[in-house]
Design an enzyme around this catalytic site. Structure first.
Site, PDB file in Angstrom:
ATOM      1  N   HIS A   6       5.690   6.407  -0.851  1.00 21.09           N
ATOM      2  CA  HIS A   6       6.392   5.169  -1.212  1.00 21.09           C
ATOM      3  C   HIS A   6       5.544   3.953  -0.846  1.00 21.09           C
ATOM      4  O   HIS A   6       4.684   4.041   0.033  1.00 21.09           O
ATOM      5  CB  HIS A   6       7.738   5.083  -0.481  1.00 21.09           C
ATOM      6  CG  HIS A   6       7.572   4.957   0.999  1.00 21.09           C
ATOM      7  ND1 HIS A   6       7.295   6.037   1.815  1.00 21.09           N
ATOM      8  CD2 HIS A   6       7.581   3.868   1.812  1.00 21.09           C
ATOM      9  CE1 HIS A   6       7.158   5.624   3.050  1.00 21.09           C
ATOM     10  NE2 HIS A   6       7.326   4.310   3.081  1.00 21.09           N
ATOM     11  N   HIS A  49       0.865  -1.191   0.000  1.00 20.17           N
ATOM     12  CA  HIS A  49       0.000   0.000   0.000  1.00 20.17           C
ATOM     13  C   HIS A  49       0.892   1.228   0.000  1.00 20.17           C
ATOM     14  O   HIS A  49       2.106   1.132   0.235  1.00 20.17           O
ATOM     15  CB  HIS A  49      -0.846   0.015   1.272  1.00 20.17           C
ATOM     16  CG  HIS A  49       0.012   0.197   2.480  1.00 20.17           C
ATOM     17  ND1 HIS A  49       0.650  -0.858   3.101  1.00 20.17           N
ATOM     18  CD2 HIS A  49       0.431   1.310   3.130  1.00 20.17           C
ATOM     19  CE1 HIS A  49       1.404  -0.394   4.088  1.00 20.17           C
ATOM     20  NE2 HIS A  49       1.291   0.920   4.119  1.00 20.17           N
TER      21      HIS A  49
HETATM   22  O1  3AM Z   1       4.008   1.577   4.356  1.00 18.84           O
HETATM   23  P1  3AM Z   1       4.986   2.171   5.266  1.00 18.84           P
HETATM   24  O2  3AM Z   1       6.047   1.239   5.691  1.00 18.84           O
HETATM   25  O3  3AM Z   1       5.508   3.449   4.776  1.00 18.84           O
HETATM   26  O4  3AM Z   1       5.871   1.982   8.465  1.00 18.84           O
HETATM   27  C1  3AM Z   1       4.493   1.889   8.712  1.00 18.84           C
HETATM   28  C2  3AM Z   1       3.683   1.700   7.481  1.00 18.84           C
HETATM   29  O5  3AM Z   1       4.153   2.606   6.518  1.00 18.84           O
HETATM   30  C3  3AM Z   1       3.959   3.202   9.172  1.00 18.84           C
HETATM   31  O6  3AM Z   1       2.581   3.130   8.957  1.00 18.84           O
HETATM   32  C4  3AM Z   1       2.326   2.235   7.911  1.00 18.84           C
HETATM   33  C5  3AM Z   1       1.396   1.161   8.394  1.00 18.84           C
HETATM   34  O7  3AM Z   1       1.921   0.559   9.528  1.00 18.84           O
HETATM   35  N1  3AM Z   1       4.270   3.449  10.555  1.00 18.84           N
HETATM   36  C6  3AM Z   1       4.227   2.565  11.581  1.00 18.84           C
HETATM   37  N2  3AM Z   1       4.604   3.167  12.710  1.00 18.84           N
HETATM   38  C7  3AM Z   1       4.907   4.443  12.389  1.00 18.84           C
HETATM   39  C8  3AM Z   1       5.362   5.568  13.121  1.00 18.84           C
HETATM   40  N3  3AM Z   1       5.581   5.510  14.433  1.00 18.84           N
HETATM   41  C9  3AM Z   1       4.700   4.618  11.011  1.00 18.84           C
HETATM   42  N4  3AM Z   1       4.905   5.765  10.369  1.00 18.84           N
HETATM   43  C10 3AM Z   1       5.347   6.778  11.115  1.00 18.84           C
HETATM   44  N5  3AM Z   1       5.571   6.683  12.436  1.00 18.84           N
END
Ligand code: 3AM
Length: 176
Positions: free
Chosen positions: A125, A43
């Site tokens: 991304h 996603h």
């Molecule tokens: O798809 P990505 O990896 O960009 O990394 C987590 C994921 O994004 C991000 O939220 C999405 C669904 O989990 N995520 C998890 N914890 C996070 C945090 N503390 C976070 N993004 C920013 N800060």
């Protein structure tokens, strides 16, 4: 009282695109490059919200429902790696204006509602690999997946059956 949920807004990738990306990933990244994100979990995050109470979720959903903007085409034609966050990703060489606008709107609404605030600018991304702690060879240019984005989705992130799952809890259509 119901428990808080870990929520985020994101763009869902079409299933056929997810499958193609997974095939391409298997052919283009070494097996030990990192931990592949499951096809169902691919996603593009718009705004991470952290742990959200039912009441705050309701308020955020109301605000999301007020967003009025047209859809746009997303072209995933770039890839890279962020060593610090240990991820390899797919992205856009040129982000559509509508994507930036949508993420900006959702992040501002979240921040005003007292949710967790994403630090720094929005770097659109699709995470392909996690735990990619060593430099990996990024596949050469030439790949591209393009699809129309006509809605955005609120996902819950949770562990079920020992696996991380992202479950859509609501979705909104993009239209003028
Ligand atoms: O798809 P990505 O990896 O960009 O990394 C987590 C994921 O994004 C991000 O939220 C999405 C669904 O989990 N995520 C998890 N914890 C996070 C945090 N503390 C976070 N993004 C920013 N800060």
């Amino acid at each position: 009282m119901s428990e808080a949920k870990r929520l985020f807004f994101a763009i869902e990738l079409p299933e056929a695109t997810r499958e193609e990306i997974v095939r391409w990933r298997a052919e283009n990244f070494p097996q030990d490059a990192g931990r592949p994100v499951a096809a169902a979990n691919l996603h593009l995050t718009l705004a991470f919200l952290g742990e959200v109470s039912a009441q705050k979720q309701q308020a955020l959903e109301t605000l999301a429902g007020r967003i009025r903007q047209p859809g746009f085409t997303l072209r995933l034609d770039d890839a890279g790696q962020w060593l610090r966050s240990r991820v390899a990703w797919l992205g856009c060489r040129q982000s559509p204006r509508g994507l930036i606008q949508l993420a900006e709107m959702l992040r501002a609404q979240a921040s005003r509602s007292g949710c967790w605030q994403s630090p720094g600018p929005f770097h659109p991304h699709v995470t392909l690999l996690r735990d990619a702690g060593q430099a990996v060879a990024i596949p050469p240019p030439g790949f591209q997946w393009s699809f129309p984005v006509t809605e955005f989705v609120l996902y819950e992130s949770h562990f079920a059956g020992g696996r991380l799952r992202y479950t859509p809890v609501n979705r909104w259509t993009l239209s003028t």
